[in-house]
Design a protein around this motif. Sequence first.
Motif: not given
Length: 341
Positions: A108-113, A142-145, A252-257, A334-341
């Motif tokens: 996986v390259p840096r900055w990719s999802n 995961i904000f700010p990443h 993994k938190v945004p995935d419900g884990k 949805t791949v570019d969505k921010w998640h605030f955890v």
Amino acid sequence: MKTLLLGSSFRRLATFLDSSSPFCNKVFTQAAAGRRLYCFRKTMHYETEQRGHPNSPDYRLYFKTADGKYISPFHDIPLIAESEQDYDVPAKKPKSESEVLYNMVVEVPRWSNAKMEIATKEPLNPIKQDVKKGKLRYVANIFPHKGYIWNYGALPQTWEDPNHQDKETICCGDNDPIDVCDIGTQVCSPGQVIQVKVLGILAMIDEGEMDWKVIAINAQDPDAKKLSCIEDVRKSRPGHLEATVDWFRKYKVPDGKPENQFGFDGQFKDKDFAVEIIKSTHEHWKALIQKQTNGGEIECKNVSCCDSPFKCSHADATAVVQKVRSLLCFTPDTVDKWHFV
């Protein structure tokens, strides 16, 4: 004759293009005109061959030697790297164990999802995108990443044995090659094989399984000579190690884990400790490839391990790749969505 010339010409062109780039994909999609899409890219002494299309369940990135023979990145690329800087330059032997360089297979390259990984349960172990519950996996931002915050991959010829319990963490291995985070400045490409200098290691525990994270730097990075241990990273890159722990804890938190846990209270262990862990996983891999332990569904087909009952011919390896089909899919919005955890 025209078909053969077309294939040959595009193979030479693709050698100089990143197979994951939009330009490369556009050129090959238009030129193929209904033909199966293959992209080739040279990296160190290895080439990669793309089958299928990125962001699709059947996308595979196969590995080849410089002379065009298919190999397994899991089993046929050596763990210990030669110290060459360019093609055909004789290798320089390291003066001490601390100077040993390791091959890293970038997944996986840096900055990719897209969660790309070596397919341990498929013949020749190509890189593919992980699938869960029928859906392609993308790590959340995961904000700010943004995506992965380092080049992420694995050390070949290593295996975290699920039957082996770590004496410190009392957890068993996760059944994969050991993971590596390259903290160098270059953004690598999927399938790129780089030489890395090990700096330390983090003991992540993922749903009860031991999942070591080696911290390393590309040996050709401008900062490689300045960084020799995990403390050098802490001093020269304030916040980088803390961000790494935070990323692994929450990704993994945004995935419900639940959040991941860590051994040693989330503290990084030093280089010497990391090297011992790498040696241990290499020994477990040796037992796996020689069929001295139960590997379950792990696919051990290889072309170079002389003592392995799983060794196959180059013709057999070629036949594996030729069976792969192609589909076309697209990256979800949805791949570019921010998640605030």
